[in-house]
Design an enzyme around this catalytic site. Sequence first.
Site, short mmCIF file in Angstrom:
data_model
loop_
_atom_site.label_atom_id
_atom_site.label_comp_id
_atom_site.label_asym_id
_atom_site.label_seq_id
_atom_site.Cartn_x
_atom_site.Cartn_y
_atom_site.Cartn_z
N LYS A 22 0.85 -1.19 0.00
CA LYS A 22 0.00 0.00 0.00
C LYS A 22 0.89 1.24 0.00
CE LYS A 22 -2.44 1.56 3.62
NZ LYS A 22 -1.97 2.99 3.73
N GLU A 76 -9.40 7.89 3.23
CA GLU A 76 -9.36 8.16 4.67
C GLU A 76 -9.78 9.58 4.97
OE1 GLU A 76 -6.43 7.84 8.60
OE2 GLU A 76 -5.75 7.08 6.65
#
Length: 273
Positions: free
Chosen positions: A122, A191
């Site tokens: 990631k 996020e």
Amino acid sequence: MSAHSGNTPASVTTRDFLTWKQQGKRIVVVSAYDALFGRLADEAGVDCVLVGDSLNQVIAGEPSTLSATLEQMIYHARMVRRGVKRAMVVIDMPFLTFQVSRDDALRNCGRALQHTHVQAVKLEGGEQVAPTVRALVDIGIPVMGHIGLTPQSVHALGGYRVQGKDDKTAARLEADARALEDAGCFSLVLELVPAALAERISKALTIPTIGIGAGPGCDGQVLVLLDLLGLNDTFSPKFLKRYATLADDVRRAVGTFAEDVRQGRYPDAGHSF
């Protein structure tokens, strides 16, 4: 699902993520940092275990993720991978392991996969990291993207704040999402993004979005396992729902153990040889 033999469960793959997006199946992700919690999460049926650089805060006690090292991430990812049989395991690439140069990124991400046996990495960042994502995908390293509040850029963003609340930053995030999809990301973490914007991005992409503090319109959700279990009980952001209060159980159990030891009740005959 991927092919398998005998009674061994099929491991989740990047193709499963894309199939589930098409089918409208919600994807369940947790962050865990060791073999024990990795195994328990896997047995509970999660689709993906993310070994997040949040471990630097949650279990190492540091104030941010910025001081996490590649060695630290490899150490924990190896543990998690030993405990997980079915779920995909993804390793977070820490600060300065992929931003300095494309060669550094290829070397460090390759090392991460080689030494941990996880299935993907990631990377935080938008359009500026898209060329790096493409280079990684081209050599066979699957990449999960991450935009919105990117903790490795916390100082540049002015703290842990919701991103994309105005038209300009919302447009930038939408462009970031498109760039990462075009570069070959198989999924994208959103996020601390307003729910309406996250839903709009999710609908515009063919890859699944994984939300954390991004509302219900994402294709999946992620929480840190120790947070959702209530073990990290000093952390209480608005997006966090606790599904247990295990910090209280720990304090109660350890307190009872201490009292039993001090009173001579443990060990008793039933716990002696």
